[in-house]
Design an enzyme around this catalytic site. Structure first.
Site, PDB file in Angstrom:
ATOM      1  N   ALA A  23      77.308  71.140  38.955  1.00  0.00           N
ATOM      2  CA  ALA A  23      77.577  69.809  38.408  1.00  0.00           C
ATOM      3  C   ALA A  23      79.064  69.553  38.132  1.00  0.00           C
ATOM      4  O   ALA A  23      79.524  68.415  38.222  1.00  0.00           O
ATOM      5  CB  ALA A  23      76.761  69.617  37.137  1.00  0.00           C
ATOM      6  N   THR A  27      82.037  66.084  38.229  1.00  0.00           N
ATOM      7  CA  THR A  27      82.490  65.404  36.996  1.00  0.00           C
ATOM      8  C   THR A  27      83.727  64.545  37.259  1.00  0.00           C
ATOM      9  O   THR A  27      83.910  63.509  36.628  1.00  0.00           O
ATOM     10  CB  THR A  27      82.801  66.411  35.859  1.00  0.00           C
ATOM     11  OG1 THR A  27      83.713  67.385  36.346  1.00  0.00           O
ATOM     12  CG2 THR A  27      81.550  67.097  35.342  1.00  0.00           C
ATOM     13  N   ARG A  35      76.444  71.091  30.745  1.00  0.00           N
ATOM     14  CA  ARG A  35      76.843  71.973  29.644  1.00  0.00           C
ATOM     15  C   ARG A  35      78.286  71.872  29.171  1.00  0.00           C
ATOM     16  O   ARG A  35      78.686  72.615  28.282  1.00  0.00           O
ATOM     17  CB  ARG A  35      76.502  73.431  30.009  1.00  0.00           C
ATOM     18  CG  ARG A  35      75.004  73.637  30.078  1.00  0.00           C
ATOM     19  CD  ARG A  35      74.586  75.015  30.520  1.00  0.00           C
ATOM     20  NE  ARG A  35      73.139  75.077  30.700  1.00  0.00           N
ATOM     21  CZ  ARG A  35      72.494  74.662  31.791  1.00  0.00           C
ATOM     22  NH1 ARG A  35      73.164  74.184  32.808  1.00  0.00           N
ATOM     23  NH2 ARG A  35      71.176  74.737  31.856  1.00  0.00           N
ATOM     24  N   HIS A 122      68.748  72.045  44.945  1.00  0.00           N
ATOM     25  CA  HIS A 122      67.884  71.322  44.000  1.00  0.00           C
ATOM     26  C   HIS A 122      67.481  69.946  44.499  1.00  0.00           C
ATOM     27  O   HIS A 122      67.060  69.098  43.714  1.00  0.00           O
ATOM     28  CB  HIS A 122      68.572  71.237  42.631  1.00  0.00           C
ATOM     29  CG  HIS A 122      68.755  72.579  41.984  1.00  0.00           C
ATOM     30  ND1 HIS A 122      69.672  72.840  41.003  1.00  0.00           N
ATOM     31  CD2 HIS A 122      68.106  73.751  42.197  1.00  0.00           C
ATOM     32  CE1 HIS A 122      69.588  74.115  40.633  1.00  0.00           C
ATOM     33  NE2 HIS A 122      68.652  74.689  41.356  1.00  0.00           N
ATOM     34  N   CYS A 133      50.305  60.093  49.196  1.00  0.00           N
ATOM     35  CA  CYS A 133      50.246  59.995  50.666  1.00  0.00           C
ATOM     36  C   CYS A 133      51.523  60.518  51.335  1.00  0.00           C
ATOM     37  O   CYS A 133      51.616  60.527  52.545  1.00  0.00           O
ATOM     38  CB  CYS A 133      49.962  58.563  51.095  1.00  0.00           C
ATOM     39  SG  CYS A 133      51.355  57.445  50.871  1.00  0.00           S
TER      40      CYS A 133
HETATM   41  P1  NAD Z   1      76.389  72.985  34.135  1.00  0.00           P
HETATM   42  O1  NAD Z   1      76.484  71.655  33.466  1.00  0.00           O
HETATM   43  O2  NAD Z   1      75.518  74.001  33.525  1.00  0.00           O
HETATM   44  O3  NAD Z   1      77.854  73.617  34.230  1.00  0.00           O
HETATM   45  C1  NAD Z   1      78.934  72.906  34.740  1.00  0.00           C
HETATM   46  C2  NAD Z   1      80.166  73.801  34.648  1.00  0.00           C
HETATM   47  O4  NAD Z   1      81.222  73.147  35.333  1.00  0.00           O
HETATM   48  C3  NAD Z   1      80.634  74.039  33.214  1.00  0.00           C
HETATM   49  O5  NAD Z   1      80.867  75.426  33.034  1.00  0.00           O
HETATM   50  C4  NAD Z   1      81.933  73.236  33.115  1.00  0.00           C
HETATM   51  O6  NAD Z   1      82.906  73.879  32.322  1.00  0.00           O
HETATM   52  C5  NAD Z   1      82.390  73.188  34.543  1.00  0.00           C
HETATM   53  N1  NAD Z   1      83.155  71.997  34.899  1.00  0.00           N
HETATM   54  C6  NAD Z   1      82.936  70.705  34.543  1.00  0.00           C
HETATM   55  N2  NAD Z   1      83.803  69.898  35.153  1.00  0.00           N
HETATM   56  C7  NAD Z   1      84.602  70.699  35.899  1.00  0.00           C
HETATM   57  C8  NAD Z   1      85.699  70.454  36.751  1.00  0.00           C
HETATM   58  N3  NAD Z   1      86.163  69.214  36.992  1.00  0.00           N
HETATM   59  N4  NAD Z   1      86.280  71.515  37.360  1.00  0.00           N
HETATM   60  C9  NAD Z   1      85.852  72.776  37.136  1.00  0.00           C
HETATM   61  N5  NAD Z   1      84.816  73.066  36.331  1.00  0.00           N
HETATM   62  C10 NAD Z   1      84.190  72.030  35.736  1.00  0.00           C
HETATM   63  O7  NAD Z   1      76.033  72.705  35.663  1.00  0.00           O
HETATM   64  P2  NAD Z   1      75.258  73.626  36.726  1.00  0.00           P
HETATM   65  O8  NAD Z   1      75.663  75.036  36.586  1.00  0.00           O
HETATM   66  O9  NAD Z   1      75.414  72.953  38.035  1.00  0.00           O
HETATM   67  O10 NAD Z   1      73.720  73.557  36.298  1.00  0.00           O
HETATM   68  C11 NAD Z   1      73.149  72.337  35.896  1.00  0.00           C
HETATM   69  C12 NAD Z   1      71.987  71.828  36.729  1.00  0.00           C
HETATM   70  O11 NAD Z   1      71.974  70.421  36.552  1.00  0.00           O
HETATM   71  C13 NAD Z   1      72.093  72.036  38.202  1.00  0.00           C
HETATM   72  O12 NAD Z   1      70.848  72.440  38.631  1.00  0.00           O
HETATM   73  C14 NAD Z   1      72.384  70.658  38.789  1.00  0.00           C
HETATM   74  O13 NAD Z   1      71.511  70.383  39.853  1.00  0.00           O
HETATM   75  C15 NAD Z   1      71.991  69.680  37.727  1.00  0.00           C
HETATM   76  N6  NAD Z   1      72.944  68.550  37.587  1.00  0.00           N
HETATM   77  C16 NAD Z   1      73.413  67.936  38.712  1.00  0.00           C
HETATM   78  C17 NAD Z   1      74.313  66.894  38.609  1.00  0.00           C
HETATM   79  C18 NAD Z   1      74.812  66.248  39.879  1.00  0.00           C
HETATM   80  O14 NAD Z   1      74.081  66.193  40.864  1.00  0.00           O
HETATM   81  N7  NAD Z   1      76.052  65.769  39.910  1.00  0.00           N
HETATM   82  C19 NAD Z   1      74.763  66.476  37.352  1.00  0.00           C
HETATM   83  C20 NAD Z   1      74.253  67.119  36.208  1.00  0.00           C
HETATM   84  C21 NAD Z   1      73.349  68.176  36.351  1.00  0.00           C
END
Ligand code: NAD
Length: 244
Positions: A23, A27, A35, A122, A133
């Protein structure tokens, strides 16, 4: 930054690079992760149910209305555009050096940036199907459904996103392809993931190449296993590393 110079060199010298992201890769496109301090987990208004509870299979089946209320406002971001990280990875693939993008994300931004070899562990918000269906529906049908819960025009069944919910298994074929590409990689870039969601996070143990790169804003429990750790924004790091 020494590590950035080292990453630049690794990218220039390698042709079997695989990216494994989460994720945090999105961002910088304005999509909150789970998280981080400003992620969905800390901003949730409903303290009784965590996003994990709501995004579970049992909750979807039991309370589709509440599921879709949360899902539509938090997991669908059709307005989001690929950021510097997605674009740098698409360019690296075009140069023939990046073999596969493996993502835990469901937002489709890697494909929008031009990446072709993308494995979505995912699933994707862009694919949806009727639970009865199996008729397929585009995301627009979900967003613009007459009722909160979108239903099938043919049989009236509930439409479910092709997203792997908590309590559901990952697609076996996608998982095998991901493991196969990780085990063939010489360089694995792991970025923007807290590495806490399994079985996805466990896949990086199949890496047997020479350089494991970890790019994450915060520390992760895998930092010590990496050859190169960069605690910066992934978009900034990858775009810098791709500059000539
Ligand atoms: P997570 O939220 O658990 O962790 C995200 C990590 O990325 C954190 O440790 C954070 O410090 C770091 N981070 C945030 N922005 C950053 C940046 N710009 N550069 C570097 N690091 C950065 O996410 P996860 O480990 O992917 O697990 C969460 C689950 O939620 C996954 O299964 C995912 O599919 C889902 N999810 C997906 C989306 C999406 O599709 N964009 C969004 C939210 C959650």
């Amino acid at each position: 930054m020494d590590n950035l110079r080292q990453l630049k060199q690794v990218l220039q010298e390698s042709v079997q690079i695989v990216f494994f992201g989460g994720a945090g890769t999105s961002t910088e496109s304005g999509i909150p992760d789970f998280r981080s301090a400003d992620g969905l987990y800390s901003n949730q208004t409903n303290r009784l149910q965590s996003p994990e509870d709501i995004l579970s299979r049992s909750f979807f089946l039991k309370e589709p209305e509440a599921f879709y209320t949360f899902y539509k406002s938090n997991m669908i971001h059709v307005e989001a555009k690929p950021n510097a990280a997605h674009l740098a990875l698409a360019k690296l693939e075009q140069q023939g050096r990046l073999q596969t993008v493996i993502t835990q994300n469901i937002d489709g931004l890697h494909q929008l940036a031009g990446s072709r070899k993308v494995l979505e562990l995912h699933g994707s918000v862009h694919r949806n199907h009727c639970v009865k269906c199996k008729k397929a529906y585009p995301i627009q049908e979900v967003i613009h459904s007459a009722q909160m819960v979108p239903t099938c025009e043919t049989c009236g069944g509930i439409i479910k996103p092709d997203v792997v919910l908590y309590e559901e298994n990952l697609d076996q074929q996608v998982m095998e392809q991901a493991i196969s590409s990780i085990s063939k990689a010489e360089v694995l870039i792991v970025a923007g993931t807290s590495l806490t969601v399994y079985p996805a996070a466990g896949m990086i143990r199949y890496f047997q190449g020479h350089t494991l790169v970890l790019i994450n804003k915060e520390k992760t429990s895998f930092d010590e296993q990496a050859d190169l750790v960069i605690h910066e924004r992934v978009g900034q790091v990858l775009s810098e590393a791709m500059k000539n």
